[in-house]
Design a protein around this motif. Structure first.
Motif, PDB file in Angstrom:
ATOM      1  N   GLU A 261       0.877  -1.248   0.068  1.00  0.00           N
ATOM      2  CA  GLU A 261      -0.008   0.072  -0.033  1.00  0.00           C
ATOM      3  C   GLU A 261       0.834   1.380   0.040  1.00  0.00           C
ATOM      4  O   GLU A 261       0.120   2.336  -0.460  1.00  0.00           O
ATOM      5  CB  GLU A 261      -0.948   0.133   1.059  1.00  0.00           C
ATOM      6  N   THR A 262       1.964   1.148   0.448  1.00  0.00           N
ATOM      7  CA  THR A 262       2.798   2.447   0.716  1.00  0.00           C
ATOM      8  C   THR A 262       4.414   2.310   0.193  1.00  0.00           C
ATOM      9  O   THR A 262       4.897   1.112   0.675  1.00  0.00           O
ATOM     10  CB  THR A 262       2.887   3.074   1.899  1.00  0.00           C
TER      11      THR A 262
ATOM     12  N   SER B  76       8.207   5.943   6.031  1.00  0.00           N
ATOM     13  CA  SER B  76       7.724   6.878   7.064  1.00  0.00           C
ATOM     14  C   SER B  76       6.168   6.583   7.238  1.00  0.00           C
ATOM     15  O   SER B  76       5.604   6.858   8.457  1.00  0.00           O
ATOM     16  CB  SER B  76       7.845   8.269   6.587  1.00  0.00           C
ATOM     17  N   GLU B  77       5.350   6.033   6.431  1.00  0.00           N
ATOM     18  CA  GLU B  77       4.018   5.926   6.358  1.00  0.00           C
ATOM     19  C   GLU B  77       3.531   4.426   6.938  1.00  0.00           C
ATOM     20  O   GLU B  77       2.422   4.003   7.206  1.00  0.00           O
ATOM     21  CB  GLU B  77       3.486   6.037   4.917  1.00  0.00           C
TER      22      GLU B  77
ATOM     23  N   ALA C  42      -4.482   8.491  -2.010  1.00  0.00           N
ATOM     24  CA  ALA C  42      -3.155   8.988  -2.284  1.00  0.00           C
ATOM     25  C   ALA C  42      -3.218  10.554  -2.175  1.00  0.00           C
ATOM     26  O   ALA C  42      -4.215  11.217  -2.422  1.00  0.00           O
ATOM     27  CB  ALA C  42      -2.956   8.636  -3.605  1.00  0.00           C
ATOM     28  N   ASP C  43      -2.104  11.097  -1.951  1.00  0.00           N
ATOM     29  CA  ASP C  43      -2.112  12.679  -2.037  1.00  0.00           C
ATOM     30  C   ASP C  43      -1.533  13.337  -3.248  1.00  0.00           C
ATOM     31  O   ASP C  43      -1.393  14.575  -3.339  1.00  0.00           O
ATOM     32  CB  ASP C  43      -1.516  13.160  -0.749  1.00  0.00           C
ATOM     33  N   GLY C  44      -1.163  12.273  -4.419  1.00  0.00           N
ATOM     34  CA  GLY C  44      -0.504  12.689  -5.642  1.00  0.00           C
ATOM     35  C   GLY C  44       0.829  13.115  -5.330  1.00  0.00           C
ATOM     36  O   GLY C  44       1.377  13.398  -6.645  1.00  0.00           O
ATOM     37  N   SER C  45       1.600  12.915  -4.199  1.00  0.00           N
ATOM     38  CA  SER C  45       3.188  13.134  -4.039  1.00  0.00           C
ATOM     39  C   SER C  45       3.714  11.954  -3.967  1.00  0.00           C
ATOM     40  O   SER C  45       5.098  11.911  -3.423  1.00  0.00           O
ATOM     41  CB  SER C  45       3.362  14.147  -3.028  1.00  0.00           C
ATOM     42  N   GLY C  46       3.134  10.730  -4.009  1.00  0.00           N
ATOM     43  CA  GLY C  46       3.849   9.453  -3.438  1.00  0.00           C
ATOM     44  C   GLY C  46       3.362   9.018  -2.106  1.00  0.00           C
ATOM     45  O   GLY C  46       3.512   7.720  -1.821  1.00  0.00           O
ATOM     46  N   GLY C  47       2.649   9.946  -1.347  1.00  0.00           N
ATOM     47  CA  GLY C  47       2.239   9.685  -0.228  1.00  0.00           C
ATOM     48  C   GLY C  47       0.719   9.451  -0.109  1.00  0.00           C
ATOM     49  O   GLY C  47       0.159   9.199  -1.025  1.00  0.00           O
TER      50      GLY C  47
ATOM     51  N   VAL D  88     -10.852  12.093  -1.424  1.00  0.00           N
ATOM     52  CA  VAL D  88     -10.918  11.234  -2.709  1.00  0.00           C
ATOM     53  C   VAL D  88     -11.172  12.233  -3.820  1.00  0.00           C
ATOM     54  O   VAL D  88     -10.844  12.158  -4.876  1.00  0.00           O
ATOM     55  CB  VAL D  88     -11.804  10.156  -2.407  1.00  0.00           C
ATOM     56  N   ALA D  89     -11.929  13.193  -3.459  1.00  0.00           N
ATOM     57  CA  ALA D  89     -12.712  14.126  -4.455  1.00  0.00           C
ATOM     58  C   ALA D  89     -11.457  14.998  -5.106  1.00  0.00           C
ATOM     59  O   ALA D  89     -11.220  15.453  -6.158  1.00  0.00           O
ATOM     60  CB  ALA D  89     -13.719  14.941  -4.073  1.00  0.00           C
ATOM     61  N   ARG D  90     -10.670  15.297  -3.906  1.00  0.00           N
ATOM     62  CA  ARG D  90      -9.326  16.341  -4.375  1.00  0.00           C
ATOM     63  C   ARG D  90      -8.383  15.319  -5.115  1.00  0.00           C
ATOM     64  O   ARG D  90      -7.761  15.624  -6.030  1.00  0.00           O
ATOM     65  CB  ARG D  90      -8.808  16.731  -3.332  1.00  0.00           C
ATOM     66  N   TRP D  91      -8.033  14.042  -4.795  1.00  0.00           N
ATOM     67  CA  TRP D  91      -7.409  13.150  -5.337  1.00  0.00           C
ATOM     68  C   TRP D  91      -7.802  13.028  -6.820  1.00  0.00           C
ATOM     69  O   TRP D  91      -7.117  13.039  -7.697  1.00  0.00           O
ATOM     70  CB  TRP D  91      -7.252  11.704  -4.690  1.00  0.00           C
ATOM     71  N   PHE D  92      -9.055  12.679  -7.179  1.00  0.00           N
ATOM     72  CA  PHE D  92      -9.659  12.660  -8.472  1.00  0.00           C
ATOM     73  C   PHE D  92      -9.591  13.662  -9.150  1.00  0.00           C
ATOM     74  O   PHE D  92      -9.158  13.711 -10.645  1.00  0.00           O
ATOM     75  CB  PHE D  92     -11.287  12.130  -8.449  1.00  0.00           C
ATOM     76  N   ALA D  93      -9.740  14.936  -8.735  1.00  0.00           N
ATOM     77  CA  ALA D  93      -9.502  16.296  -9.585  1.00  0.00           C
ATOM     78  C   ALA D  93      -8.027  16.565  -9.734  1.00  0.00           C
ATOM     79  O   ALA D  93      -7.878  16.977 -10.915  1.00  0.00           O
ATOM     80  CB  ALA D  93      -9.920  17.462  -8.624  1.00  0.00           C
TER      81      ALA D  93
END
Length: 320
Positions: free
Chosen positions: A196-197, A201-202, A288-293, A307-312
């Motif tokens: 999953e990661t 650090s996660e 996911a946050d878009g930066s690999g984390g 999730v909405a922010r990730w899809f956007a």
């Protein structure tokens, strides 16, 4: 008469100096590295002859004499070495006496599935036999040394023994936050955390989320568990289909709460430790946050917003 004597002495000293040149490497030009083997029980004389044959020493007789006069009495060690022509002979002798053999290694990355482990071992040249696909989760990812001619099955057994020892060492160190009840469950959950990661650090945070879900009887909803029976753990290369999310394979954690039927990869030591000592968090969701984390949430409403922010972001990147 005196001149003749001095000339003789000068010539003698010159001869000694010339003989010492390869021992100290004065003015030597280094050549390419090559493999050199010292067989078990080999004598200094035999090694000197082999060095001459390999072009690593110009004269076996000269090497042997200098080694006995200027070297120590330590025996040469059997093994395969990486040597270069032009190396001072004293350094070659020291290398052989210290047993600084050439290291052959193979690395199994964290999170690799069993099928990739077998493929890697079978692709390593110099080994013998064929590696079968091991039980999933039985291999400890690490870098392992091997010797040319070693059987692949023997090397794989060392990797499995390393996992057994690591798990035996870590299991007694589990904290009260650990929800896994057996070492086998720890490997299963650690394999999900591993997939999953990619951020070290996660790991404990991801383990904390899944531990909370297991404790509350929630489904894990882990995409890697859906993918595993489709590809045997290899990358899917596409989005998961709705039909695959509805398929009961024994691994699909979208269908029922609890752990899947078995591991989905070979987890590393840090991921195993993460599920035995998960982060003290109230988070139940992550995306996911878009930066690999990932970004984490305590409530479903917060998660849906993430999730909405990730899809956007994915639509902005042209990925959806």
């Amino acid at each position: 008469m005196r001149r003749a004597f001095l000339a003789f002495v000068a010539l003698l000293l010159l001869g000694v100096a010339i003989m010492l040149i390869p021992w100290f490497g004065w003015g030597n030009v280094s050549g390419p590295a090559q493999s050199f083997e010292v067989k078990r029980g080999a004598s200094l004389s035999g090694v000197a002859r082999d060095l001459e044959t390999a072009g690593l020493a110009k004269s076996a007789w000269q090497f042997r004499v200098l080694a006995r006069v200027l070297g120590d009495d330590a025996p040469v060690q059997a093994g395969r070495y990486r040597l270069r022509a032009g190396t001072p002979w004293r350094d070659i002798l020291a290398t052989l006496q210290k047993g600084e053999v050439e290291r052959f290694t193979v690395t199994i990355p964290e999170g690799w599935p069993a099928v990739l482990v077998a493929e890697r071992l079978n692709a390593v040249s110099g080994l013998t036999g064929k590696a079968s696909v091991p039980a999933e989760g039985s291999i400890l990812p690490d870098t392992y040394e091997y010797q040319p001619g070693e059987d692949r099955a023997v090397l794989m057994k060392r990797m499995q023994t390393a996992m057994i020892k690591t798990l035996a060492d870590l299991w007694p160190k589990r904290t009260a936050r650990a929800v896994v009840k057996t070492p086998e469950q720890a490997i299963v959950l650690a394999s999900i955390v591993e997939k999953e990661t990619g951020k070290a650090s996660e790991r404990r945070m991801i383990a904390g989320v899944y531990s909370n879900r297991l404790a509350q009887g929630m489904k894990l909803d882990a995409d890697p568990t859906v993918i595993y029976p489709i590809t045997a753990g290899k990358p899917l290369g596409r989005r998961i289909r709705q039909s695959e999310l509805r398929r009961d394979t024994g691994y699909n954690t979208y269908l029922k709460p609890g752990l899947p039927r078995g591991p989905i990869a070979n987890p590393g030591r840090d991921s195993i430790m993460a599920v035995l000592d998960p982060d003290d968090t109230q988070a139940l969701y992550f995306v996911a946050d878009g930066s690999g984390g990932h970004v984490f949430a305590k409530t479903l409403a917060e998660h849906n917003a993430n999730v909405a922010r990730w899809f956007a972001l994915r639509r902005q990147r042209g990925e959806m």
